[in-house]
Design a protein around this motif. Structure first.
Motif, PDB file in Angstrom:
ATOM      1  N   GLY A  47       0.814  -1.209   0.000  1.00  0.00           N
ATOM      2  CA  GLY A  47       0.000   0.000   0.000  1.00  0.00           C
ATOM      3  C   GLY A  47       0.846   1.256   0.000  1.00  0.00           C
ATOM      4  N   VAL A  48       1.884   1.255   0.828  1.00  0.00           N
ATOM      5  CA  VAL A  48       2.781   2.409   0.888  1.00  0.00           C
ATOM      6  C   VAL A  48       3.476   2.619  -0.457  1.00  0.00           C
ATOM      7  CG1 VAL A  48       4.889   3.322   1.947  1.00  0.00           C
ATOM      8  CG2 VAL A  48       3.142   2.253   3.373  1.00  0.00           C
ATOM      9  N   ILE A  49       3.948   1.524  -1.049  1.00  0.00           N
ATOM     10  CA  ILE A  49       4.618   1.612  -2.345  1.00  0.00           C
ATOM     11  C   ILE A  49       3.646   2.103  -3.422  1.00  0.00           C
ATOM     12  CG2 ILE A  49       5.750   0.281  -4.163  1.00  0.00           C
ATOM     13  CD1 ILE A  49       7.504   0.780  -1.755  1.00  0.00           C
ATOM     14  N   SER A  50       2.392   1.680  -3.327  1.00  0.00           N
ATOM     15  CA  SER A  50       1.377   2.119  -4.296  1.00  0.00           C
ATOM     16  C   SER A  50       1.145   3.627  -4.196  1.00  0.00           C
ATOM     17  CB  SER A  50       0.061   1.373  -4.059  1.00  0.00           C
ATOM     18  OG  SER A  50       0.211  -0.018  -4.254  1.00  0.00           O
ATOM     19  N   ILE A  51       1.084   4.129  -2.962  1.00  0.00           N
ATOM     20  CA  ILE A  51       0.908   5.574  -2.764  1.00  0.00           C
ATOM     21  C   ILE A  51       2.107   6.328  -3.345  1.00  0.00           C
ATOM     22  CG2 ILE A  51       0.784   7.402  -1.028  1.00  0.00           C
ATOM     23  CD1 ILE A  51      -0.759   5.384   0.732  1.00  0.00           C
TER      24      ILE A  51
ATOM     25  N   LYS B 189       9.817  10.033 -17.806  1.00  0.00           N
ATOM     26  CA  LYS B 189      11.002   9.333 -18.301  1.00  0.00           C
ATOM     27  C   LYS B 189      10.652   8.063 -19.075  1.00  0.00           C
ATOM     28  CE  LYS B 189      13.747  11.023 -14.382  1.00  0.00           C
ATOM     29  NZ  LYS B 189      14.566  10.652 -13.201  1.00  0.00           N
ATOM     30  N   GLY B 190       9.391   7.911 -19.419  1.00  0.00           N
ATOM     31  CA  GLY B 190       8.972   6.744 -20.190  1.00  0.00           C
ATOM     32  C   GLY B 190       8.828   5.477 -19.384  1.00  0.00           C
ATOM     33  N   LEU B 191       8.728   5.595 -18.051  1.00  0.00           N
ATOM     34  CA  LEU B 191       8.642   4.407 -17.194  1.00  0.00           C
ATOM     35  C   LEU B 191       7.227   4.142 -16.688  1.00  0.00           C
ATOM     36  CD1 LEU B 191      11.883   4.953 -15.062  1.00  0.00           C
ATOM     37  CD2 LEU B 191      11.583   3.437 -17.036  1.00  0.00           C
ATOM     38  N   GLY B 192       6.288   4.992 -17.060  1.00  0.00           N
ATOM     39  CA  GLY B 192       4.922   4.828 -16.587  1.00  0.00           C
ATOM     40  C   GLY B 192       4.310   3.496 -16.971  1.00  0.00           C
TER      41      GLY B 192
ATOM     42  N   ILE C 201       2.024   9.092  -6.547  1.00  0.00           N
ATOM     43  CA  ILE C 201       2.480  10.480  -6.442  1.00  0.00           C
ATOM     44  C   ILE C 201       3.662  10.752  -7.368  1.00  0.00           C
ATOM     45  CG2 ILE C 201       3.534  12.171  -4.875  1.00  0.00           C
ATOM     46  CD1 ILE C 201       1.866  10.935  -2.625  1.00  0.00           C
ATOM     47  N   LYS C 202       4.627   9.837  -7.381  1.00  0.00           N
ATOM     48  CA  LYS C 202       5.860  10.060  -8.147  1.00  0.00           C
ATOM     49  C   LYS C 202       5.677   9.913  -9.650  1.00  0.00           C
ATOM     50  CE  LYS C 202       9.352  10.898  -6.873  1.00  0.00           C
ATOM     51  NZ  LYS C 202       9.967  12.218  -6.677  1.00  0.00           N
ATOM     52  N   TYR C 203       4.475   9.552 -10.087  1.00  0.00           N
ATOM     53  CA  TYR C 203       4.240   9.456 -11.527  1.00  0.00           C
ATOM     54  C   TYR C 203       4.466  10.811 -12.206  1.00  0.00           C
ATOM     55  CZ  TYR C 203       1.844   8.857 -15.973  1.00  0.00           C
ATOM     56  OH  TYR C 203       1.549   8.829 -17.305  1.00  0.00           O
ATOM     57  N   THR C 204       3.985  11.877 -11.568  1.00  0.00           N
ATOM     58  CA  THR C 204       4.143  13.204 -12.178  1.00  0.00           C
ATOM     59  C   THR C 204       4.729  14.254 -11.242  1.00  0.00           C
ATOM     60  OG1 THR C 204       1.834  13.687 -11.611  1.00  0.00           O
ATOM     61  CG2 THR C 204       2.270  12.951 -13.868  1.00  0.00           C
ATOM     62  N   VAL C 205       4.884  13.931  -9.960  1.00  0.00           N
ATOM     63  CA  VAL C 205       5.315  14.947  -8.990  1.00  0.00           C
ATOM     64  C   VAL C 205       6.831  14.921  -8.798  1.00  0.00           C
ATOM     65  CG1 VAL C 205       5.171  15.692  -6.588  1.00  0.00           C
ATOM     66  CG2 VAL C 205       3.114  14.923  -7.779  1.00  0.00           C
ATOM     67  N   GLY C 206       7.441  16.086  -8.834  1.00  0.00           N
ATOM     68  CA  GLY C 206       8.873  16.203  -8.536  1.00  0.00           C
ATOM     69  C   GLY C 206       9.751  16.130  -9.776  1.00  0.00           C
ATOM     70  N   ASN C 207      11.021  16.486  -9.580  1.00  0.00           N
ATOM     71  CA  ASN C 207      11.976  16.492 -10.693  1.00  0.00           C
ATOM     72  C   ASN C 207      12.311  15.098 -11.201  1.00  0.00           C
ATOM     73  OD1 ASN C 207      12.180  19.309 -10.591  1.00  0.00           O
ATOM     74  ND2 ASN C 207      13.760  19.220  -9.008  1.00  0.00           N
TER      75      ASN C 207
END
Length: 235
Positions: free
Chosen positions: A61-65, A81-84, A69-75
């Motif tokens: 669950g934590v990893i899913s959250i 980067k094509g990893l989605g 978030i990290k899909y589009t948030v932050g540098n």
């Protein structure tokens, strides 16, 4: 990266329907609500006897959250980067299907990898279709999705692969586990899916792909529903 030239539904933040603080509050509220519900489900499923499973699913669950978030948030957002595609396949396919199976049955069969891959490929197809639609705007904004990296036409070929792979995995699973004719009912969902694929093949204008997103998503839901019904002897 979303701006006034974006194709598709308006984004709440980009269109100023929500402020940044309101959006963050919504995200945190969703996380807290989901966490409470997950804790309840895990307790009902495993109780106090299998704490290691509760910790395992809590970790997932934590990893899913984090992944959401990290899909589009932050540098270092991996969606830029094509990893989605990899993350969608893993979380919407393998983790979702196999995790749900273990949650309710306390076991996993190797053949379950096949329908898990089917859901993963189709979910990745929805993401890829979104990236095909946004090919031009993503290219200009420097969002290097897999479609931007490989080009629009190759992105369409990749889309065909995802849909055919999903069909092949489910067909092999049904052949391996089939005992009655109505187990094949789930394959009916591939009629609109393959019609959708034909539409993608004929489409040269990325903007015209927007209506296809809903069709593929609903067809994937139909497949899951038919699969459940056919393997629970409701027909």
């Amino acid at each position: 990266t979303d701006n006034e030239s974006r194709i598709g539904p308006k984004r709440a933040f980009q269109s100023k329907l929500l402020t940044a603080n309101e959006l963050k509050a919504g995200i945190f509220s969703s996380i807290i609500t989901s966490s409470i519900l997950v804790a309840a489900v895990l307790y009902v499923s495993f109780g106090k006897e299998d704490l290691e499973y509760i910790f395992l699913f809590g970790f997932l669950g934590v990893i899913s959250i984090w992944a959401a978030i990290k899909y589009t948030v932050g540098n270092s957002a991996y969606g830029y980067k094509g990893l989605g595609d990899i993350f969608v396949f893993v979380f919407f396919g393998l983790v979702a299907v196999l995790g749900a199976m273990f949650l309710y049955t306390k076991t996993i069969f190797w053949t379950a990898l096949l329908p898990a891959c089917t859901c993963g490929f189709l979910s990745t197809g929805v993401l890829n279709l979104n990236n095909l639609r946004d090919y031009e705007t993503d290219s200009k904004a420097g969002k290097n999705t897999l479609v931007v990296r490989m080009g629009f036409e190759n992105g369409k070929k990749y889309h065909y692969f995802l849909l055919f792979a999903a069909f092949a995995c489910l067909l092999v699973f049904i052949i391996l586990t089939n005992t009655v004719w109505y187990h094949y009912a789930a394959l009916i969902a591939f009629i609109p899916i393959f019609r959708h694929m034909a539409k993608v093949k004929r489409t040269a204008n990325a903007a015209q792909l927007d209506p296809e997103l809903k069709k593929l998503a609903l067809s994937t839901f139909l497949l899951a529903l038919l699969f459940y019904i056919s393997y629970n002897n409701f027909l």
